[in-house]
Enzyme design. Sequence first.
Site, PDB file in Angstrom:
ATOM      1  N   ARG A 234       0.853  -1.186   0.000  1.00  0.00           N
ATOM      2  CA  ARG A 234       0.000   0.000   0.000  1.00  0.00           C
ATOM      3  C   ARG A 234       0.884   1.230   0.000  1.00  0.00           C
ATOM      4  NH1 ARG A 234      -3.386  -2.868  -1.389  1.00  0.00           N
ATOM      5  NH2 ARG A 234      -5.554  -3.104  -0.701  1.00  0.00           N
ATOM      6  N   GLU A 263      -5.477   6.382  -6.798  1.00  0.00           N
ATOM      7  CA  GLU A 263      -5.622   5.442  -7.916  1.00  0.00           C
ATOM      8  C   GLU A 263      -6.945   5.691  -8.635  1.00  0.00           C
ATOM      9  OE1 GLU A 263      -4.987   1.473  -6.423  1.00  0.00           O
ATOM     10  OE2 GLU A 263      -2.895   1.878  -5.933  1.00  0.00           O
ATOM     11  N   HIS A 282      -1.533  -1.203 -10.162  1.00  0.00           N
ATOM     12  CA  HIS A 282      -2.112  -2.016  -9.088  1.00  0.00           C
ATOM     13  C   HIS A 282      -2.660  -3.331  -9.648  1.00  0.00           C
ATOM     14  CE1 HIS A 282      -4.114  -1.768  -4.855  1.00  0.00           C
ATOM     15  NE2 HIS A 282      -3.659  -2.989  -5.123  1.00  0.00           N
TER      16      HIS A 282
END
Length: 317
Positions: A234, A263, A282
């Site tokens: 993260r 994001e 991601h």
Amino acid sequence: MRIVFPDGAGCVRDPADLEPLRRLGPVDFYDGPPPDRAQLIERLRPAEAVVLDYSEMDAEVLRACERLRFVSFLGIGYNSCIDVAEATRRGVAVAYTPDYGATSVAEHALAMMLALTRQIGPAFVSAREGRWEPGRFLGMELRGKTLGIVGLGPIGTEMARLAAGIDMRLLGWTRRPSPDRARHGLTLVGLDELFATADVVSLHLAYTPESHGLISRALLERMKPGAWFVNTARARLVDNEALVERLRGGHLRGAALDVHDTEPPPADYVFRTLDNVLITPHIGYNTPEAASNMLRIAIATVEAFARGERLHVVNNV
């Protein structure tokens, strides 16, 4: 029990995948995230149970969900999307899907590490654009180098197994050290020693309010010159402003990042501008194997809740 997927779910590949949930009650499955908060709340209002992908269920959203009793988060980073304290106050149980993609994420971290240390990204761009510059892209062998693994849950442990396979020396840090966590020839050390010693640091730590910013400026400054940094966990674990400075100044040779503060990142995202940074959108979790595991675990948490049981519930309600 009415079950709502307010922002869809990439792990649902076929409508038939939801049949186990339809046996529990109506299922509202939306094809993609809501355009705004108001639409998110509208989708959530009838829900007694929610299977959540990436939408943010903060205190305001939770207060609007008067019928809600259960949320199953698709993934492990539930603290990034759910106000667990507010859910607990409202008697809403929050579950997640642990261990669904340990191999997928660890393999992606290893792939990023190899791509970074062998300059595969810039070499590919150079060759695709018609240049031939073999002397420009000096790589580094990982065999015999030291990998520092921060976090030794299922993903970190799988990362240790993979790195042992290419004969790296392994250091690891965990908040709960025990002999059982020192697998695959890994040595447990403190964070300061790990960051000062490792040639490559790879993060595999869950995000919680306590771990926010754990990878501080002081730790990044302890990394030895020419070291590499990989984050598939993260973004908010890291003081990213300090990371940018260490990369720009040349103290760190490079970084690979699959996770980002926002994001998708904004147009002026600073890591896009750095030649020594490899970024991916991601995708560490994104394999059919992990998706199948994720959905299976999420369905099991809802089924358990419907029976009056608790499976992978993180709060005490």
